[in-house]
Design an enzyme around this catalytic site. Structure first.
Site, PDB file in Angstrom:
ATOM      1  N   PRO A 107       0.834  -1.215   0.000  1.00  0.00           N
ATOM      2  CA  PRO A 107       0.000   0.000   0.000  1.00  0.00           C
ATOM      3  C   PRO A 107       0.870   1.267   0.000  1.00  0.00           C
ATOM      4  CG  PRO A 107      -0.591  -1.510   1.792  1.00  0.00           C
ATOM      5  CD  PRO A 107       0.703  -1.988   1.224  1.00  0.00           C
ATOM      6  N   GLU A 108       0.545   2.190  -0.893  1.00  0.00           N
ATOM      7  CA  GLU A 108       1.264   3.469  -0.928  1.00  0.00           C
ATOM      8  C   GLU A 108       0.305   4.572  -0.467  1.00  0.00           C
ATOM      9  OE1 GLU A 108       3.923   3.877  -4.233  1.00  0.00           O
ATOM     10  OE2 GLU A 108       4.071   1.719  -4.471  1.00  0.00           O
TER      11      GLU A 108
ATOM     12  N   LYS B 215       2.028   7.125   4.902  1.00  0.00           N
ATOM     13  CA  LYS B 215       1.484   5.771   4.918  1.00  0.00           C
ATOM     14  C   LYS B 215       0.996   5.362   6.310  1.00  0.00           C
ATOM     15  CE  LYS B 215       5.100   4.277   2.189  1.00  0.00           C
ATOM     16  NZ  LYS B 215       5.854   3.222   1.488  1.00  0.00           N
TER      17      LYS B 215
ATOM     18  N   ARG C 160      14.674  -3.090  -2.409  1.00  0.00           N
ATOM     19  CA  ARG C 160      13.308  -3.056  -2.947  1.00  0.00           C
ATOM     20  C   ARG C 160      13.366  -2.976  -4.465  1.00  0.00           C
ATOM     21  NH1 ARG C 160      10.049  -0.123   0.619  1.00  0.00           N
ATOM     22  NH2 ARG C 160       8.447  -0.299  -0.979  1.00  0.00           N
TER      23      ARG C 160
END
Ligand SMILES: [Zn+2]
Length: 259
Positions: free
Chosen positions: A2-3, A51, A248
């Site tokens: 989720p961003e 976030k 990432r």
């Protein structure tokens, strides 16, 4: 993962279900707060900060949650069978609605006056009413040797970007992800692109960064590794950025984002 846009929508959903209503059930399934009980308190609001989510309840308390890699809040009419108990971290319900926090990466209960403890480190929120691009640029530029790819994910610089918006922003800016921040000509433009992408998607359940919602055409490079770049036709590359175990995914076009 989720961003910022997903977290923004989650805050809205939680708000619609919980704001102004009295909690009839609160079930913290994290050891630290196993005995905490918010039953009888009215939920005031849920805010997103990058976030992070802040759910404020009367009596000066805030529930802080973070979705991390795979968390979600599932809102449904009360009585709907929740997901299996071992993935539920927190359940809040009123007479009409239940909100089930599944696989949340963080759950804290703290005085509302102490929220800075959990979100005070964040840079300007890309979707915040107080979004401040100059401050985001100032924070990015403070460490000119870091790669722009890593700097954009660092929530202390600006809050809300994850791997998808990082890849899409750098593609649109034409910037190689490993370029040092100090060598990026127009940081303000990079930051502006990120903000526009997140803002355009904040109300939208499926993410589109190209203006074309058709499957396979909705992002420029993210999810398209090995396929032709939508702009130049050369093969989209994928790799990893950052130090283990924090590395990432990064996806980029070698021709549109030259070294
Ligand atoms: Zn290209």
């Amino acid at each position: 993962m989720p961003e910022g846009d997903v977290v923004y929508r989650t805050a809205r959903q939680l708000g619609l279900a919980l704001n102004g209503r009295v909690l009839t059930r609160s079930d913290f399934r994290v050891p630290r707060y196993a005995t905490a009980d918010l039953t009888g308190r009215t939920v005031l609001e849920t805010l997103s900060r990058g976030k992070h989510l802040l759910t404020r309840v009367d009596g000066g308390l805030t529930v802080h949650t973070h979705l991390r890699m795979e968390g979600s809040w599932q809102v449904s009419p009360v009585g709907r069978r929740p997901p299996p108990g071992d993935v539920v971290r927190l359940l809040l319900a009123n007479a009409q609605w239940q909100a089930v926090g599944v696989r949340l990466g963080m759950v804290d209960l703290l005085p509302t006056g102490h929220e800075e403890r959990v979100v005070g480190h964040l840079g300007p929120d890309l979707l915040g009413a107080d979004w401040d691009p100059e401050e985001a640029v100032r924070r990015l530029a403070a460490d000119p040797g870091t790669t722009i790819g890593e700097a954009l994910l660092d929530q202390r610089n600006l809050a809300g970007i994850g791997t998808i918006y990082r890849a899409e922003t750098l593609f649109l800016a034409g910037v190689w992800p490993w370029r040092p921040v100090g060598a990026v000509e127009d940081l303000k433009r990079v930051v502006g692109i990120a903000q526009r992408l997140l803002h355009a998607n904040r109300e939208r359940p499926s993410r589109v960064t190209t203006g074309d919602a058709r499957p396979g055409r909705d992002t420029w490079v993210y999810g398209r590794a090995g396929r032709p770049c939508l702009r130049c036709g050369s093969r989209v590359s994928r790799g990893e950025m950052g130090e283990r175990p924090q590395e990432r995914l990064i996806v980029w076009c070698r021709r549109c984002q030259p070294e």
